[in-house]
Motif scaffolding. Structure first.
Motif, mmCIF file in Angstrom:
data_model
loop_
_atom_site.group_PDB
_atom_site.id
_atom_site.type_symbol
_atom_site.label_atom_id
_atom_site.label_comp_id
_atom_site.label_asym_id
_atom_site.label_seq_id
_atom_site.Cartn_x
_atom_site.Cartn_y
_atom_site.Cartn_z
ATOM 1 N N ALA A 165 5.634 34.629 -38.879
ATOM 2 C CA ALA A 165 4.321 34.113 -38.497
ATOM 3 C C ALA A 165 4.146 32.674 -38.973
ATOM 4 O O ALA A 165 3.671 31.805 -38.221
ATOM 5 N N LEU A 171 -1.674 38.326 -36.241
ATOM 6 C CA LEU A 171 -1.029 38.947 -37.391
ATOM 7 C C LEU A 171 -1.477 40.398 -37.495
ATOM 8 O O LEU A 171 -2.640 40.673 -37.778
ATOM 9 N N ALA A 227 3.091 41.797 -40.460
ATOM 10 C CA ALA A 227 2.878 40.395 -40.815
ATOM 11 C C ALA A 227 2.353 40.186 -42.223
ATOM 12 O O ALA A 227 2.202 39.048 -42.663
#
Length: 253
Positions: free
Chosen positions: A25, A37, A16
């Protein structure tokens, strides 16, 4: 585009800190998804989480090394303690280190295997019970694996990278036989030429130049476009599984 059916879901997204993971995300959070994340670069994750929260979303930054089981275990515990059960998992962490096999770069081979294959398995192991339980309650449950067209299209000097992605593609196909009967969807996405940080890992000047030439000649997909595909896929009615998606620039044969 709005994917209103995603609102209220809880997602874990690896890789992420950049590229497809980061873009996914942002998009999912904008649709009302709580996003955990996961990546190694804590500072980048904190910045992304702050941006998502500033935009009105919910995000949790979890510094995680998917090649380390203890790190994944700790991440899963933090996610569960903060958000509870997860119903959407996106395996976007990956590394691409192309070189001729006869150079014998065993350290690079191991890094790709540990990240692209074993790392994905660690995440799947950590959150399978969540997905199965969510589906059993009648909710939508998704596992999305980001593979590559390199899984079945041969590129010279990308043999080990391609092999790791072929393994991930096969894993996705096989997992459907285990998860599908329990109403957990498994989607395998194989992007073609896409503008991400993967290209920055290439330390072979000739191969790096080849990549630049391909982008100049063919154009490339953006991480946001892959994120859009993930959002579309996971927002379908729960009985619909878009199982295998190959996406590439129109000019890429």
């Amino acid at each position: 585009m709005s994917y209103t059916t995603l609102a209220g879901r809880t997602a874990v997204i690896t890789g992420a800190a950049s590229g497809m993971g980061s873009a996914t995300a942002r998009l999912l959070a904008a649709q009302g998804v709580r996003v955990a994340l996961l990546a190694r670069r804590a500072e980048r994750l904190e910045e992304l989480a702050a941006a998502i929260k500033e935009a009105g979303g919910e995000a949790l930054a979890v510094a995680t090394d998917v090649t380390d089981q203890a790190s994944v275990d700790a991440a899963a515990e933090l996610v569960h303690n903060t958000f509870g059960r997860v119903d959407l998992v996106v395996n976007a962490a990956g590394v691409m280190l192309p070189n001729p096999v006869d150079e014998g770069r065993a350290d690079e081979w191991q890094r790709m295997i540990d990240t692209n294959v074993t790392g994905a398995l660690r995440i799947i192991r950590a959150f399978t019970a969540d997905l199965v339980a969510a589906a059993a309650e009648g909710r939508t449950a998704d596992l999305v694996n980001i593979s590559s067209i390199g899984a079945h299209i041969m590129f010279p000097n990308y043999a080990v990278y391609g092999a790791t992605k072929a393994a991930l593609t096969y894993l996705s196909t096989s997992l459907r036989t285990e998860f599908g009967p329990r109403d957990v969807r498994v989607t395998n996405i194989e992007p073609g030429l896409t503008d991400t940080e993967l290209a920055d890992h290439v330390d072979n000047a000739e191969l790096s130049g080849q990549l630049d030439g391909m982008f100049d000649a063919l154009g490339g997909l953006s991480s946001d476009e892959i994120a859009d595909l993930i959002a579309y896929t996971t927002s379908r009615a729960r009985h619909i599984n878009l199982r295998q998606l190959i996406v590439q620039p129109t000019r890429q044969a």
